[in-house]
Motif scaffolding. Structure first.
Motif, PDB file in Angstrom:
ATOM      1  N   GLU A  15     -11.017  -7.268  43.800  1.00 55.01           N
ATOM      2  CA  GLU A  15     -11.827  -7.197  42.587  1.00 55.01           C
ATOM      3  C   GLU A  15     -12.440  -8.552  42.238  1.00 55.01           C
ATOM      4  OE1 GLU A  15      -9.368  -5.414  39.611  1.00 55.01           O
ATOM      5  OE2 GLU A  15      -9.539  -3.419  40.509  1.00 55.01           O
ATOM      6  N   LYS A  16     -11.745  -9.652  42.561  1.00 53.05           N
ATOM      7  CA  LYS A  16     -12.315 -10.981  42.332  1.00 53.05           C
ATOM      8  C   LYS A  16     -13.505 -11.247  43.244  1.00 53.05           C
ATOM      9  CE  LYS A  16      -8.108 -13.225  40.719  1.00 53.05           C
ATOM     10  NZ  LYS A  16      -7.054 -14.196  41.036  1.00 53.05           N
ATOM     11  N   SER A  17     -13.506 -10.645  44.437  1.00 56.83           N
ATOM     12  CA  SER A  17     -14.598 -10.873  45.385  1.00 56.83           C
ATOM     13  C   SER A  17     -15.863 -10.105  45.013  1.00 56.83           C
ATOM     14  CB  SER A  17     -14.162 -10.484  46.796  1.00 56.83           C
ATOM     15  OG  SER A  17     -14.033  -9.075  46.906  1.00 56.83           O
ATOM     16  N   ILE A  18     -15.756  -9.146  44.105  1.00 53.70           N
ATOM     17  CA  ILE A  18     -16.914  -8.361  43.683  1.00 53.70           C
ATOM     18  C   ILE A  18     -17.689  -9.177  42.658  1.00 53.70           C
ATOM     19  CG2 ILE A  18     -17.684  -6.216  42.596  1.00 53.70           C
ATOM     20  CD1 ILE A  18     -15.020  -4.985  43.531  1.00 53.70           C
ATOM     21  N   PRO A  19     -18.986  -9.404  42.897  1.00 61.92           N
ATOM     22  CA  PRO A  19     -19.757 -10.257  41.988  1.00 61.92           C
ATOM     23  C   PRO A  19     -20.118  -9.632  40.648  1.00 61.92           C
ATOM     24  CG  PRO A  19     -21.153  -9.416  43.729  1.00 61.92           C
ATOM     25  CD  PRO A  19     -19.759  -8.962  44.037  1.00 61.92           C
ATOM     26  N   ILE A  20     -19.830  -8.352  40.449  1.00 64.79           N
ATOM     27  CA  ILE A  20     -20.146  -7.683  39.183  1.00 64.79           C
ATOM     28  C   ILE A  20     -18.939  -6.891  38.714  1.00 64.79           C
ATOM     29  CG2 ILE A  20     -22.619  -7.480  39.631  1.00 64.79           C
ATOM     30  CD1 ILE A  20     -22.027  -4.559  40.463  1.00 64.79           C
ATOM     31  N   ASP A  21     -18.925  -6.561  37.449  1.00 66.52           N
ATOM     32  CA  ASP A  21     -17.903  -5.679  36.910  1.00 66.52           C
ATOM     33  C   ASP A  21     -18.429  -4.252  37.055  1.00 66.52           C
ATOM     34  OD1 ASP A  21     -16.043  -4.229  35.522  1.00 66.52           O
ATOM     35  OD2 ASP A  21     -16.134  -5.456  33.707  1.00 66.52           O
ATOM     36  N   VAL A  22     -17.920  -3.551  38.045  1.00 71.20           N
ATOM     37  CA  VAL A  22     -18.417  -2.212  38.369  1.00 71.20           C
ATOM     38  C   VAL A  22     -18.231  -1.256  37.199  1.00 71.20           C
ATOM     39  CG1 VAL A  22     -18.142  -0.237  39.914  1.00 71.20           C
ATOM     40  CG2 VAL A  22     -18.075  -2.538  40.837  1.00 71.20           C
ATOM     41  N   GLY A  23     -17.135  -1.389  36.463  1.00 69.23           N
ATOM     42  CA  GLY A  23     -16.881  -0.495  35.330  1.00 69.23           C
ATOM     43  C   GLY A  23     -17.939  -0.627  34.247  1.00 69.23           C
ATOM     44  N   LYS A  24     -18.266  -1.863  33.875  1.00 68.07           N
ATOM     45  CA  LYS A  24     -19.289  -2.073  32.851  1.00 68.07           C
ATOM     46  C   LYS A  24     -20.661  -1.643  33.356  1.00 68.07           C
ATOM     47  CE  LYS A  24     -17.056  -5.881  30.438  1.00 68.07           C
ATOM     48  NZ  LYS A  24     -17.120  -7.313  30.125  1.00 68.07           N
ATOM     49  N   ARG A  26     -21.246   0.560  35.626  1.00 69.42           N
ATOM     50  CA  ARG A  26     -21.255   2.024  35.733  1.00 69.42           C
ATOM     51  C   ARG A  26     -21.557   2.663  34.381  1.00 69.42           C
ATOM     52  NH1 ARG A  26     -15.828   4.010  37.714  1.00 69.42           N
ATOM     53  NH2 ARG A  26     -15.262   3.360  35.623  1.00 69.42           N
ATOM     54  N   ASP A  27     -20.975   2.133  33.322  1.00 64.65           N
ATOM     55  CA  ASP A  27     -21.231   2.675  31.987  1.00 64.65           C
ATOM     56  C   ASP A  27     -22.703   2.527  31.604  1.00 64.65           C
ATOM     57  OD1 ASP A  27     -18.555   3.265  31.844  1.00 64.65           O
ATOM     58  OD2 ASP A  27     -18.055   1.550  30.559  1.00 64.65           O
ATOM     59  N   THR A  28     -23.263   1.378  31.888  1.00 67.54           N
ATOM     60  CA  THR A  28     -24.680   1.151  31.588  1.00 67.54           C
ATOM     61  C   THR A  28     -25.563   2.069  32.421  1.00 67.54           C
ATOM     62  OG1 THR A  28     -24.214  -1.156  31.085  1.00 67.54           O
ATOM     63  CG2 THR A  28     -26.504  -0.590  31.524  1.00 67.54           C
ATOM     64  N   HIS A  29     -25.260   2.197  33.711  1.00 70.40           N
ATOM     65  CA  HIS A  29     -26.037   3.079  34.580  1.00 70.40           C
ATOM     66  C   HIS A  29     -25.948   4.531  34.121  1.00 70.40           C
ATOM     67  CE1 HIS A  29     -26.134   0.258  38.336  1.00 70.40           C
ATOM     68  NE2 HIS A  29     -26.666  -0.284  37.272  1.00 70.40           N
ATOM     69  N   LEU A  30     -24.781   4.926  33.655  1.00 73.28           N
ATOM     70  CA  LEU A  30     -24.607   6.302  33.185  1.00 73.28           C
ATOM     71  C   LEU A  30     -25.491   6.580  31.974  1.00 73.28           C
ATOM     72  CD1 LEU A  30     -23.133   8.947  33.638  1.00 73.28           C
ATOM     73  CD2 LEU A  30     -21.277   8.091  32.223  1.00 73.28           C
ATOM     74  N   ILE A  31     -25.591   5.619  31.074  1.00 74.47           N
ATOM     75  CA  ILE A  31     -26.465   5.773  29.907  1.00 74.47           C
ATOM     76  C   ILE A  31     -27.922   5.862  30.347  1.00 74.47           C
ATOM     77  CG2 ILE A  31     -27.347   4.604  27.839  1.00 74.47           C
ATOM     78  CD1 ILE A  31     -24.456   3.504  27.489  1.00 74.47           C
ATOM     79  N   VAL A  32     -28.325   4.975  31.254  1.00 71.51           N
ATOM     80  CA  VAL A  32     -29.709   4.981  31.748  1.00 71.51           C
ATOM     81  C   VAL A  32     -30.016   6.294  32.459  1.00 71.51           C
ATOM     82  CG1 VAL A  32     -31.299   3.898  33.389  1.00 71.51           C
ATOM     83  CG2 VAL A  32     -29.898   2.476  31.892  1.00 71.51           C
ATOM     84  N   ALA A  33     -29.109   6.752  33.307  1.00 71.92           N
ATOM     85  CA  ALA A  33     -29.320   8.010  34.030  1.00 71.92           C
ATOM     86  C   ALA A  33     -29.459   9.180  33.072  1.00 71.92           C
ATOM     87  CB  ALA A  33     -28.169   8.256  35.000  1.00 71.92           C
ATOM     88  N   THR A  34     -28.642   9.199  32.035  1.00 72.61           N
ATOM     89  CA  THR A  34     -28.704  10.278  31.044  1.00 72.61           C
ATOM     90  C   THR A  34     -30.022  10.233  30.276  1.00 72.61           C
ATOM     91  OG1 THR A  34     -26.305  10.172  30.840  1.00 72.61           O
ATOM     92  CG2 THR A  34     -27.486  11.342  29.115  1.00 72.61           C
ATOM     93  N   LEU A  35     -30.473   9.041  29.927  1.00 75.92           N
ATOM     94  CA  LEU A  35     -31.759   8.924  29.227  1.00 75.92           C
ATOM     95  C   LEU A  35     -32.926   9.369  30.101  1.00 75.92           C
ATOM     96  CD1 LEU A  35     -31.269   5.569  27.305  1.00 75.92           C
ATOM     97  CD2 LEU A  35     -31.471   7.868  26.326  1.00 75.92           C
ATOM     98  N   ILE A  36     -32.910   8.972  31.371  1.00 77.77           N
ATOM     99  CA  ILE A  36     -33.979   9.391  32.281  1.00 77.77           C
ATOM    100  C   ILE A  36     -33.975  10.904  32.433  1.00 77.77           C
ATOM    101  CG2 ILE A  36     -34.800   9.327  34.671  1.00 77.77           C
ATOM    102  CD1 ILE A  36     -33.844   6.410  34.782  1.00 77.77           C
TER     103      ILE A  36
END
Length: 173
Positions: A15-24, A26-36
């Protein structure tokens, strides 16, 4: 007990090697996907040009059915709707996913689907506006120029972002 501790250490290092917080993200992407999905769904039923209200065999049909720009609107609006809905469904499937590698792979898949859905939504807007304007109108050409220029900006913003985001992730499935 020792195995569980090793697994926790490996997971923390991964998880330290991942450059982004996938959970956060994912939540933002889910909102964007729902709006689209919501916007394109509504646009599909409020057709550009309206519906034929005259009595006859074409009553209730879209007025601009034979226009190329209208056909392009329907195709791009449908693409945006379907791709964003697929992204939402994939995110629901990721809710309780334990395998980090598959999680990251599916995260990148949904991020790609959302990028394409966003582009399709912009194209649906451009073609929908173009369909209802007279083609020789002084408004039709600037709308196409602005819309196409947005893709240049879109490309520049996401090219660098995705290279940084996924350069340290390997997708072995």
């Amino acid at each position: 007990m020792i195995i569980a501790e090793n697994e926790e250490k490996e997971r923390a290092e991964f998880e330290k090697s991942i450059p982004i917080d996938v959970g956060k993200a994912r939540d933002t992407h889910l909102i964007v996907a729902t709006l689209i999905a919501t916007v394109t769904f509504a646009a599909g039923f409020t057709m550009p040009g309206g519906y034929n209200s005259n009595n006859g065999p074409n009553q209730g049909m879209a007025i601009l059915t034979r226009e190329a720009a209208f056909k392009a609107f329907v195709v791009t609006d449908s693409m945006a709707m379907i791709l964003s809905t697929c992204a939402v469904l994939i995110y629901f499937a990721l809710a309780d996913y334990g395998d980090q590698t598959k999680l990251l792979y599916r995260y990148s898949l949904t991020a790609g689907l959302l990028m394409i859905a966003t582009g399709a939504m912009v194209l649906a807007f451009i073609t929908g506006i173009y369909a209802v304007l007279p083609h020789s109108s002084s408004l039709a050409i600037p709308i196409w120029i602005i819309g196409c220029f947005s893709f240049v900006i879109y490309y520049c913003l996401f090219k660098e972002n995705f290279h940084k985001q996924f350069e340290s992730i390997s997708f072995n499935i």
